[in-house]
Design a protein around this motif. Structure first.
Motif, PDB file in Angstrom:
ATOM      1  N   ILE A 112      13.360   4.757  -8.002  1.00  0.00           N
ATOM      2  CA  ILE A 112      12.001   4.225  -8.052  1.00  0.00           C
ATOM      3  C   ILE A 112      11.042   5.272  -8.603  1.00  0.00           C
ATOM      4  N   ALA A 113      11.250   6.536  -8.252  1.00  0.00           N
ATOM      5  CA  ALA A 113      10.357   7.606  -8.703  1.00  0.00           C
ATOM      6  C   ALA A 113      10.435   7.817 -10.212  1.00  0.00           C
ATOM      7  N   ALA A 114      11.561   7.436 -10.833  1.00  0.00           N
ATOM      8  CA  ALA A 114      11.719   7.633 -12.275  1.00  0.00           C
ATOM      9  C   ALA A 114      11.144   6.478 -13.092  1.00  0.00           C
ATOM     10  N   GLU A 115      10.676   5.436 -12.431  1.00  0.00           N
ATOM     11  CA  GLU A 115      10.132   4.276 -13.143  1.00  0.00           C
ATOM     12  C   GLU A 115       8.711   4.554 -13.624  1.00  0.00           C
ATOM     13  N   THR A 116       8.237   3.685 -14.487  1.00  0.00           N
ATOM     14  CA  THR A 116       6.884   3.821 -15.018  1.00  0.00           C
ATOM     15  C   THR A 116       5.867   3.577 -13.901  1.00  0.00           C
ATOM     16  N   PRO A 117       4.653   4.079 -14.056  1.00  0.00           N
ATOM     17  CA  PRO A 117       3.635   3.865 -13.023  1.00  0.00           C
ATOM     18  C   PRO A 117       3.338   2.388 -12.772  1.00  0.00           C
ATOM     19  N   GLU A 118       3.430   1.559 -13.819  1.00  0.00           N
ATOM     20  CA  GLU A 118       3.175   0.129 -13.646  1.00  0.00           C
ATOM     21  C   GLU A 118       4.204  -0.507 -12.713  1.00  0.00           C
ATOM     22  N   ILE A 119       5.471  -0.156 -12.908  1.00  0.00           N
ATOM     23  CA  ILE A 119       6.529  -0.717 -12.057  1.00  0.00           C
ATOM     24  C   ILE A 119       6.399  -0.165 -10.640  1.00  0.00           C
ATOM     25  N   GLN A 120       6.045   1.105 -10.512  1.00  0.00           N
ATOM     26  CA  GLN A 120       5.863   1.673  -9.175  1.00  0.00           C
ATOM     27  C   GLN A 120       4.722   0.984  -8.437  1.00  0.00           C
ATOM     28  N   ARG A 121       3.622   0.680  -9.145  1.00  0.00           N
ATOM     29  CA  ARG A 121       2.510  -0.042  -8.516  1.00  0.00           C
ATOM     30  C   ARG A 121       2.938  -1.451  -8.120  1.00  0.00           C
ATOM     31  N   ALA A 122       3.725  -2.110  -8.976  1.00  0.00           N
ATOM     32  CA  ALA A 122       4.199  -3.460  -8.654  1.00  0.00           C
ATOM     33  C   ALA A 122       5.102  -3.437  -7.429  1.00  0.00           C
ATOM     34  N   ILE A 123       5.955  -2.434  -7.329  1.00  0.00           N
ATOM     35  CA  ILE A 123       6.837  -2.317  -6.155  1.00  0.00           C
ATOM     36  C   ILE A 123       6.008  -2.054  -4.907  1.00  0.00           C
ATOM     37  N   GLU A 124       5.027  -1.181  -5.024  1.00  0.00           N
ATOM     38  CA  GLU A 124       4.165  -0.882  -3.876  1.00  0.00           C
ATOM     39  C   GLU A 124       3.380  -2.122  -3.442  1.00  0.00           C
ATOM     40  N   LYS A 125       2.858  -2.876  -4.415  1.00  0.00           N
ATOM     41  CA  LYS A 125       2.117  -4.090  -4.107  1.00  0.00           C
ATOM     42  C   LYS A 125       3.027  -5.114  -3.423  1.00  0.00           C
ATOM     43  N   PHE A 126       4.258  -5.223  -3.906  1.00  0.00           N
ATOM     44  CA  PHE A 126       5.220  -6.154  -3.307  1.00  0.00           C
ATOM     45  C   PHE A 126       5.552  -5.762  -1.870  1.00  0.00           C
ATOM     46  N   THR A 127       5.802  -4.483  -1.647  1.00  0.00           N
ATOM     47  CA  THR A 127       6.189  -4.047  -0.299  1.00  0.00           C
ATOM     48  C   THR A 127       5.047  -4.202   0.699  1.00  0.00           C
ATOM     49  N   THR A 128       3.815  -3.999   0.255  1.00  0.00           N
ATOM     50  CA  THR A 128       2.692  -4.160   1.182  1.00  0.00           C
ATOM     51  C   THR A 128       2.387  -5.634   1.425  1.00  0.00           C
ATOM     52  N   SER A 129       2.464  -6.467   0.408  1.00  0.00           N
ATOM     53  CA  SER A 129       2.133  -7.878   0.605  1.00  0.00           C
ATOM     54  C   SER A 129       3.229  -8.620   1.360  1.00  0.00           C
ATOM     55  N   GLN A 130       4.474  -8.231   1.174  1.00  0.00           N
ATOM     56  CA  GLN A 130       5.584  -8.910   1.846  1.00  0.00           C
ATOM     57  C   GLN A 130       6.018  -8.213   3.129  1.00  0.00           C
ATOM     58  N   GLU A 131       5.410  -7.070   3.424  1.00  0.00           N
ATOM     59  CA  GLU A 131       5.747  -6.279   4.599  1.00  0.00           C
ATOM     60  C   GLU A 131       7.257  -6.054   4.686  1.00  0.00           C
ATOM     61  N   THR A 132       7.812  -5.519   3.637  1.00  0.00           N
ATOM     62  CA  THR A 132       9.247  -5.282   3.544  1.00  0.00           C
ATOM     63  C   THR A 132       9.500  -3.957   2.847  1.00  0.00           C
ATOM     64  N   THR A 133      10.745  -3.567   2.773  1.00  0.00           N
ATOM     65  CA  THR A 133      11.102  -2.344   2.065  1.00  0.00           C
ATOM     66  C   THR A 133      11.784  -2.706   0.755  1.00  0.00           C
ATOM     67  N   PHE A 134      11.651  -1.831  -0.192  1.00  0.00           N
ATOM     68  CA  PHE A 134      12.240  -2.032  -1.513  1.00  0.00           C
ATOM     69  C   PHE A 134      13.007  -0.758  -1.835  1.00  0.00           C
ATOM     70  N   SER A 135      14.321  -0.870  -1.868  1.00  0.00           N
ATOM     71  CA  SER A 135      15.145   0.320  -2.052  1.00  0.00           C
ATOM     72  C   SER A 135      15.538   0.500  -3.515  1.00  0.00           C
ATOM     73  N   GLY A 136      16.170   1.622  -3.786  1.00  0.00           N
ATOM     74  CA  GLY A 136      16.687   1.871  -5.125  1.00  0.00           C
ATOM     75  C   GLY A 136      17.786   0.885  -5.495  1.00  0.00           C
ATOM     76  N   GLY A 137      18.535   0.427  -4.493  1.00  0.00           N
ATOM     77  CA  GLY A 137      19.564  -0.575  -4.735  1.00  0.00           C
ATOM     78  C   GLY A 137      18.976  -1.899  -5.183  1.00  0.00           C
ATOM     79  N   ASN A 138      17.837  -2.282  -4.571  1.00  0.00           N
ATOM     80  CA  ASN A 138      17.144  -3.499  -5.008  1.00  0.00           C
ATOM     81  C   ASN A 138      16.692  -3.364  -6.455  1.00  0.00           C
ATOM     82  N   LEU A 139      16.123  -2.212  -6.781  1.00  0.00           N
ATOM     83  CA  LEU A 139      15.647  -1.970  -8.138  1.00  0.00           C
ATOM     84  C   LEU A 139      16.804  -2.014  -9.127  1.00  0.00           C
ATOM     85  N   LYS A 140      17.926  -1.401  -8.764  1.00  0.00           N
ATOM     86  CA  LYS A 140      19.090  -1.378  -9.652  1.00  0.00           C
ATOM     87  C   LYS A 140      19.629  -2.789  -9.868  1.00  0.00           C
ATOM     88  N   PHE A 141      19.694  -3.595  -8.801  1.00  0.00           N
ATOM     89  CA  PHE A 141      20.182  -4.968  -8.911  1.00  0.00           C
ATOM     90  C   PHE A 141      19.278  -5.806  -9.813  1.00  0.00           C
TER      91      PHE A 141
END
Length: 170
Positions: A112-141
């Motif tokens: 996740i840290a190697a992704e672009t800032p836009e994707i990192q913001r989208a992941i952060e927005k998703f995790t806060t709005s859905q109250e869930t965790t987003f792992s590197g495995g999810n990103l890879k899948f």
């Protein structure tokens, strides 16, 4: 069974679809007026999503999707058992699809840290709005599935061009 489905299958499927849609619409429009008012309200917050008015539609969609998967699997097994030599092309296609998905997953980035800032913001927005965790495995899948889809789109366009050019010279 084959003759029956061949003759009446499309009409039966259409009839079942119309019946399911009619039942679903009746369940929505005969719902509690207070619940419908809450759904139509622009100012309603998270309580808007606690409704059960769409449960029948979601449940029947899941059931019909599972039924279609099981029936397709059964018909595939029966077809393979009745004509194994004729099924080799389908098996080769399935293996190629598996290889493409494996390539997509293997080449995808799981950091996740190697992704672009836009994707990192989208992941952060998703995790806060859905109250869930987003792992590197999810990103890879997810990245692997998108990459595999892009590979298949490119291969389909390439095959259209190649077979189109081949058809011109035939």
């Amino acid at each position: 069974m084959y003759a029956f489905l061949n003759k009446y299958g499309q009409a039966l499927a259409f009839g079942i679809g119309v019946l399911v849609v009619a039942i679903f619409l009746m369940s929505i429009f005969s719902g509690d007026p207070a619940e419908m008012e809450l759904l139509n309200s622009e100012s309603a917050g998270a309580e808007k999503y606690d409704t059960g008015v769409f449960d029948f539609g979601i449940g029947i969609s899941l059931a019909l999707t599972a039924l279609a998967f099981i029936v397709a699997l059964l018909f595939g097994i029966v077809q393979f058992a009745s004509n194994p030599k004729g099924s080799i092309k389908g098996l080769i296609g399935l293996v190629v699809l598996g290889v493409i998905v494996f390539i997509g997953y293997s080449t995808a980035n799981g950091e996740i840290a190697a992704e672009t800032p836009e994707i990192q913001r989208a992941i952060e927005k998703f995790t806060t709005s859905q109250e869930t965790t987003f792992s590197g495995g999810n990103l890879k899948f997810i990245s692997g599935a998108i990459l595999a889809a892009l590979i298949m789109i490119a291969l389909s366009i390439l095959s259209l061009v190649v077979f189109g050019i081949r058809g011109i010279f035939k």
